[in-house]
Design a protein around this motif. Structure first.
Motif, PDB file in Angstrom:
ATOM      1  N   ALA A 150       4.023  85.579 107.690  1.00  0.00           N
ATOM      2  CA  ALA A 150       4.891  85.616 108.872  1.00  0.00           C
ATOM      3  C   ALA A 150       5.213  84.208 109.362  1.00  0.00           C
ATOM      4  O   ALA A 150       6.266  83.989 109.981  1.00  0.00           O
ATOM      5  CB  ALA A 150       4.215  86.412 109.983  1.00  0.00           C
ATOM      6  N   TYR A 151       4.318  83.270 109.090  1.00  0.00           N
ATOM      7  CA  TYR A 151       4.607  81.875 109.442  1.00  0.00           C
ATOM      8  C   TYR A 151       5.828  81.376 108.674  1.00  0.00           C
ATOM      9  O   TYR A 151       6.664  80.651 109.210  1.00  0.00           O
ATOM     10  CB  TYR A 151       3.376  81.018 109.128  1.00  0.00           C
ATOM     11  CG  TYR A 151       3.545  79.551 109.427  1.00  0.00           C
ATOM     12  CD1 TYR A 151       3.473  79.075 110.726  1.00  0.00           C
ATOM     13  CD2 TYR A 151       3.766  78.636 108.403  1.00  0.00           C
ATOM     14  CE1 TYR A 151       3.620  77.724 111.005  1.00  0.00           C
ATOM     15  CE2 TYR A 151       3.912  77.288 108.667  1.00  0.00           C
ATOM     16  CZ  TYR A 151       3.834  76.841 109.969  1.00  0.00           C
ATOM     17  OH  TYR A 151       3.982  75.502 110.240  1.00  0.00           O
ATOM     18  N   GLN A 152       5.939  81.799 107.397  1.00  0.00           N
ATOM     19  CA  GLN A 152       7.115  81.422 106.618  1.00  0.00           C
ATOM     20  C   GLN A 152       8.372  82.088 107.167  1.00  0.00           C
ATOM     21  O   GLN A 152       9.447  81.485 107.208  1.00  0.00           O
ATOM     22  CB  GLN A 152       6.916  81.805 105.147  1.00  0.00           C
ATOM     23  CG  GLN A 152       8.152  81.638 104.272  1.00  0.00           C
ATOM     24  CD  GLN A 152       8.603  80.190 104.143  1.00  0.00           C
ATOM     25  OE1 GLN A 152       7.851  79.287 104.507  1.00  0.00           O
ATOM     26  NE2 GLN A 152       9.808  79.984 103.639  1.00  0.00           N
ATOM     27  N   VAL A 153       8.253  83.344 107.603  1.00  0.00           N
ATOM     28  CA  VAL A 153       9.397  84.014 108.221  1.00  0.00           C
ATOM     29  C   VAL A 153       9.850  83.238 109.449  1.00  0.00           C
ATOM     30  O   VAL A 153      11.050  83.016 109.656  1.00  0.00           O
ATOM     31  CB  VAL A 153       9.043  85.465 108.606  1.00  0.00           C
ATOM     32  CG1 VAL A 153      10.155  86.099 109.434  1.00  0.00           C
ATOM     33  CG2 VAL A 153       8.796  86.294 107.361  1.00  0.00           C
ATOM     34  N   ALA A 154       8.890  82.821 110.253  1.00  0.00           N
ATOM     35  CA  ALA A 154       9.233  82.052 111.448  1.00  0.00           C
ATOM     36  C   ALA A 154       9.902  80.736 111.082  1.00  0.00           C
ATOM     37  O   ALA A 154      10.841  80.295 111.759  1.00  0.00           O
ATOM     38  CB  ALA A 154       7.976  81.794 112.282  1.00  0.00           C
ATOM     39  N   THR A 155       9.424  80.111 110.000  1.00  0.00           N
ATOM     40  CA  THR A 155      10.048  78.871 109.543  1.00  0.00           C
ATOM     41  C   THR A 155      11.500  79.109 109.152  1.00  0.00           C
ATOM     42  O   THR A 155      12.391  78.314 109.490  1.00  0.00           O
ATOM     43  CB  THR A 155       9.269  78.297 108.348  1.00  0.00           C
ATOM     44  OG1 THR A 155       7.924  78.021 108.755  1.00  0.00           O
ATOM     45  CG2 THR A 155       9.911  77.019 107.836  1.00  0.00           C
ATOM     46  N   VAL A 156      11.753  80.209 108.444  1.00  0.00           N
ATOM     47  CA  VAL A 156      13.126  80.535 108.053  1.00  0.00           C
ATOM     48  C   VAL A 156      13.978  80.832 109.286  1.00  0.00           C
ATOM     49  O   VAL A 156      15.152  80.457 109.346  1.00  0.00           O
ATOM     50  CB  VAL A 156      13.142  81.722 107.077  1.00  0.00           C
ATOM     51  CG1 VAL A 156      14.572  82.107 106.716  1.00  0.00           C
ATOM     52  CG2 VAL A 156      12.373  81.380 105.806  1.00  0.00           C
ATOM     53  N   VAL A 157      13.396  81.508 110.273  1.00  0.00           N
ATOM     54  CA  VAL A 157      14.126  81.751 111.524  1.00  0.00           C
ATOM     55  C   VAL A 157      14.556  80.421 112.134  1.00  0.00           C
ATOM     56  O   VAL A 157      15.688  80.269 112.612  1.00  0.00           O
ATOM     57  CB  VAL A 157      13.255  82.541 112.519  1.00  0.00           C
ATOM     58  CG1 VAL A 157      13.888  82.539 113.912  1.00  0.00           C
ATOM     59  CG2 VAL A 157      13.072  83.973 112.037  1.00  0.00           C
ATOM     60  N   GLY A 158      13.649  79.433 112.113  1.00  0.00           N
ATOM     61  CA  GLY A 158      13.995  78.116 112.643  1.00  0.00           C
ATOM     62  C   GLY A 158      15.146  77.478 111.886  1.00  0.00           C
ATOM     63  O   GLY A 158      16.040  76.875 112.479  1.00  0.00           O
ATOM     64  N   ILE A 159      15.147  77.626 110.550  1.00  0.00           N
ATOM     65  CA  ILE A 159      16.235  77.057 109.752  1.00  0.00           C
ATOM     66  C   ILE A 159      17.540  77.793 110.019  1.00  0.00           C
ATOM     67  O   ILE A 159      18.612  77.178 110.112  1.00  0.00           O
ATOM     68  CB  ILE A 159      15.869  77.095 108.253  1.00  0.00           C
ATOM     69  CG1 ILE A 159      14.633  76.225 107.983  1.00  0.00           C
ATOM     70  CG2 ILE A 159      17.032  76.619 107.401  1.00  0.00           C
ATOM     71  CD1 ILE A 159      14.116  76.302 106.567  1.00  0.00           C
ATOM     72  N   VAL A 160      17.466  79.128 110.162  1.00  0.00           N
ATOM     73  CA  VAL A 160      18.663  79.905 110.504  1.00  0.00           C
ATOM     74  C   VAL A 160      19.253  79.414 111.824  1.00  0.00           C
ATOM     75  O   VAL A 160      20.468  79.198 111.946  1.00  0.00           O
ATOM     76  CB  VAL A 160      18.331  81.407 110.589  1.00  0.00           C
ATOM     77  CG1 VAL A 160      19.510  82.182 111.182  1.00  0.00           C
ATOM     78  CG2 VAL A 160      17.990  81.958 109.207  1.00  0.00           C
ATOM     79  N   LEU A 161      18.397  79.246 112.824  1.00  0.00           N
ATOM     80  CA  LEU A 161      18.861  78.748 114.119  1.00  0.00           C
ATOM     81  C   LEU A 161      19.509  77.380 113.980  1.00  0.00           C
ATOM     82  O   LEU A 161      20.529  77.084 114.613  1.00  0.00           O
ATOM     83  CB  LEU A 161      17.691  78.682 115.101  1.00  0.00           C
ATOM     84  CG  LEU A 161      17.127  80.018 115.587  1.00  0.00           C
ATOM     85  CD1 LEU A 161      15.897  79.779 116.456  1.00  0.00           C
ATOM     86  CD2 LEU A 161      18.177  80.791 116.372  1.00  0.00           C
ATOM     87  N   THR A 162      18.919  76.542 113.122  1.00  0.00           N
ATOM     88  CA  THR A 162      19.480  75.214 112.889  1.00  0.00           C
ATOM     89  C   THR A 162      20.933  75.294 112.447  1.00  0.00           C
ATOM     90  O   THR A 162      21.810  74.618 112.996  1.00  0.00           O
ATOM     91  CB  THR A 162      18.669  74.482 111.800  1.00  0.00           C
ATOM     92  OG1 THR A 162      17.396  74.123 112.321  1.00  0.00           O
ATOM     93  CG2 THR A 162      19.377  73.213 111.362  1.00  0.00           C
TER      94      THR A 162
END
Length: 486
Positions: A150-162
């Motif tokens: 889930a930490y990786q999912v959160a990381t991807v969410v951050g990149i999506v937001l970027t």
């Protein structure tokens, strides 16, 4: 073992019902910030390059200087997390994120920006060691894979937001806002971190057995907290030291070879070439206009988010190896497609969209396989005494490969061409697939202390396992299962 001073502050403990949500939320927010700060430069670089008049080499340095700092942070992250605790390390990370991203937004020169990004990189390096450890050591074995993934999912969410933020700000070229917005969530994540306890295994390391039992009861209701803490303490007593030298000796040299190799292959196969330089890649594919070249990466990352969520849903059911190998295999195929797309010269017409689809599936496959599993294996491959050191070594290898991609990918695209560059990445991905097939163990459902027996037994699970459900054996082991491929 040393003990903590009696005057050391003790954060208030959340109720068992709220504890899981707070651990998950805190890890997720740190992951989102990490993802945002990693990806924000992709859009900002287009505009700050014009403002500062950067050469191709200087563009590479803006990215690679962050990775230089991350390597240093990963090297010291394990020792810091051991000495101060996983929670305190994460507090330092969140505070550093808030300060350094704010400073990067106000950088008056490229030299100042590079300096601040180096310091931000140090904080990132510490976070990618401490955060997965914190989550892994605070969750039950039956859901640990999903929790760490889930930490990786959160990381991807951050990149999506970027990418969506970059797209929204691209009209005015507001690169300072692109870089600085994550200072707000970084400051806010300090609030839950002040309330959460550290992990049971860290408390055992520091001789605080009663506190370890208390937190174990809160974080893992499936086990007898007294028996599990005793098992952790026994495992720690069997291990001597926590240095890198310990990783090079039997029985964990095999584990060290695996995690260092996995960490290196994770990045050298080119995922951050897409993360850092996607607008430039899409321009070479024939897409035009800042709006289009900033919006398309957003759709790529949305697909990656879906892939990472899917990995979470199946990682503790199908197992680590199925997820990892299928993800890498798909990456190999997509890199072959990209090589073919660029081999005929500049893409046009249908081949442009074939290239876009290949980039989308390549990135999704990475987040499904490598992206989800890198954190899981980093946090569970070693016994407690070596866990943070092993995670630091693995992620240092990961960041060295990241540094090579960040610094040299633009130059390779210019000098060798896109077809040769993607062909080279494809060859590396094929090597990664072979490496993972021969070395990756299946660790689903295993207690952290149990996994060390796999490495002690020469890369094979012991044939005899205690019967009963997970959490009922001497080390919380599960019923006997077939040995995984070594």
């Amino acid at each position: 073992m040393s003990t903590a001073p009696l005057s050391a502050p003790r954060p208030s403990s959340p109720t068992p019902r709220r504890a899981g949500r707070m651990f998950a939320l805190t890890g997720a927010v740190v992951g989102v910030i990490y993802g945002y700060d990693t990806g924000s430069i992709s859009g900002a670089l287009v505009f700050l390059s014009k403002d500062f008049g950067l050469t191709e080499a200087q563009k590479g340095l803006v990215n690679s200087i962050l990775v230089f700092g991350s390597i240093l942070g990963a090297l010291i992250g394990g020792k810091l997390a051991d000495a101060l605790g996983r929670r305190v390390a994460m507090l330092l990370v969140a505070a550093s994120y808030a300060v350094f991203v704010a400073l990067s937004a106000f950088a008056p020169t490229i030299e100042v920006l590079d300096t601040v990004r180096f310091l931000l990189g140090v904080a990132i390096g510490i976070s990618i060691v401490a955060a997965p450890l914190y989550v892994a050591e605070s969750t039950p074995a039956r859901i640990r894979g999903a929790s760490v993934a889930a930490y990786q999912v959160a990381t991807v969410v951050g990149i999506v937001l970027t990418y969506f933020v970059n797209w929204g700000l691209s009209g005015g070229g507001h690169w300072r806002w692109m870089l600085g917005l994550s200072a707000i969530p970084a400051a806010l994540v300090l609030i839950p971190l002040f309330r959460l306890p550290d992990t049971p295994r860290w408390y055992v390391r520091k001789g605080r057995t009663e506190r370890a039992v208390e937190v174990m009861a809160m974080t893992d209701p499936d086990v007898d907290p007294h028996a599990e803490v005793a098992a952790v303490r026994a495992a720690l007593a069997e291990e001597s030291g926590g240095s890198v030298r310990s990783l090079l000796r039997k029985p964990y040299a095999r584990a060290a070879f695996f995690v260092v190799g996995l960490g290196f292959f994770c990045q050298i196969t080119g995922i951050n070439a897409v993360t850092y330089y996607s607008p430039q890649i899409f321009e070479k594919m024939g897409f035009t206009g800042d709006g289009q070249n900033f919006l398309l990466p957003s759709f790529v990352e949305l697909a990656s988010l879906g892939a990472a969520v899917l990995a979470i849903l199946i990682i503790d059911r199908l197992g680590r190896r199925v997820v990892l190998l299928s993800g890498i295999g798909t990456m190999v195929v997509m890199l072959a497609v990209l090589t073919a797309v660029f081999s005929g010269g500049a893409p046009h017409g249908a081949t442009t969209w074939v290239g876009f689809t290949a980039i989308l599936l390549f990135t999704a496959a990475f987040n499904f396989g490598f992206g989800a599993l890198i954190w899981v294996y980093a946090s569970e491959a070693f016994p407690a005494q070596l866990r943070s050191t092993g995670a630091s070594v693995m992620l240092t290898a990961d960041l060295v490969a990241n540094l090579l991609i960040a610094q040299f990918f633009p130059s390779l695209m210019t000098k060798l061409g896109a077809a040769a560059t993607f062909a080279g990445l494809g060859a590396l991905a094929l090597a990664a697939l072979a490496f993972a097939a021969f070395t990756a163990p299946e660790t689903k459902g295993r207690q952290l202390e149990e996994i060390q027996e796999y490495w002690r037994n020469g890369g094979r699970w012991p044939t005899a396992q205690p019967s009963g459900p997970v959490g009922t054996g001497p080390l919380g082991t599960s019923a006997a299962s077939p040995a995984s491929p070594s």
